[in-house]
Design a protein around this motif. Structure first.
Motif, mmCIF file in Angstrom:
data_model
loop_
_atom_site.group_PDB
_atom_site.id
_atom_site.type_symbol
_atom_site.label_atom_id
_atom_site.label_comp_id
_atom_site.label_asym_id
_atom_site.label_seq_id
_atom_site.Cartn_x
_atom_site.Cartn_y
_atom_site.Cartn_z
ATOM 1 N N MET A 1 0.851 -1.176 0.000
ATOM 2 C CA MET A 1 0.000 0.000 0.000
ATOM 3 C C MET A 1 0.896 1.238 0.000
ATOM 4 S SD MET A 1 -3.063 1.000 2.718
ATOM 5 C CE MET A 1 -3.154 -0.676 3.223
ATOM 6 N N ALA A 2 0.608 2.162 -0.883
ATOM 7 C CA ALA A 2 1.387 3.386 -0.995
ATOM 8 C C ALA A 2 1.040 4.338 0.154
ATOM 9 C CB ALA A 2 1.108 4.057 -2.333
ATOM 10 N N GLY A 4 -0.425 7.185 2.177
ATOM 11 C CA GLY A 4 -1.637 7.962 1.964
ATOM 12 C C GLY A 4 -2.825 7.156 1.479
ATOM 13 N N GLU A 5 -2.604 5.893 1.096
ATOM 14 C CA GLU A 5 -3.707 5.049 0.654
ATOM 15 C C GLU A 5 -4.378 4.396 1.854
ATOM 16 O OE1 GLU A 5 -2.723 2.109 -2.213
ATOM 17 O OE2 GLU A 5 -2.041 3.563 -3.690
ATOM 18 N N PHE A 6 -5.659 4.202 1.746
ATOM 19 C CA PHE A 6 -6.419 3.543 2.805
ATOM 20 C C PHE A 6 -7.287 2.467 2.192
ATOM 21 C CE2 PHE A 6 -10.454 3.160 5.114
ATOM 22 C CZ PHE A 6 -9.968 2.672 6.317
ATOM 23 N N HIS A 7 -7.176 1.277 2.689
ATOM 24 C CA HIS A 7 -8.018 0.166 2.259
ATOM 25 C C HIS A 7 -8.727 -0.367 3.499
ATOM 26 C CE1 HIS A 7 -6.311 0.074 -1.775
ATOM 27 N NE2 HIS A 7 -5.151 0.279 -1.201
#
Length: 98
Positions: A1-2, A4-7
């Motif tokens: 996950m980069a 700032g990404e949210f999953h």
């Protein structure tokens, strides 16, 4: 996950959540409704809230929860709830199938 990404969950976890939503929605004493992504709302959905009764609103923000008994707050959140209810559908099968 980069950065700032949210999953919210792994895909396999989401499948379990969808299965559980189907189970709960099948109960006689439960209503599950979904607001479609293309619903035209006149306000942003910036935080969650609960209306447990006609005398309190519980407002959940990222860092704090608030409780209000102020009549104007209750009226505002009741209006928001009613607007969201009108935009929602209880025909959730197409959404869960997708």
């Amino acid at each position: 996950m980069a950065p700032g990404e949210f999953h919210p969950a792994d895909p396999e976890d989401m499948v379990s959540q969808i299965r559980r939503l189907r189970e709960v929605a099948a109960r006689d004493n439960v209503t599950v409704a979904i607001i479609p992504a293309d619903a035209a709302l006149t306000f942003p959905l910036s935080h969650s809230f609960e209306l447990p009764d006609d005398t309190h609103v519980l407002i959940d923000l990222y860092t704090v929860s608030l409780t209000s008994e102020v009549v104007s707050d209750l009226q505002s959140y009741r209006h928001i709830f009613d607007t969201l209810t009108a935009a929602a559908t209880t025909d959730i099968t197409p959404f869960l199938d997708k």
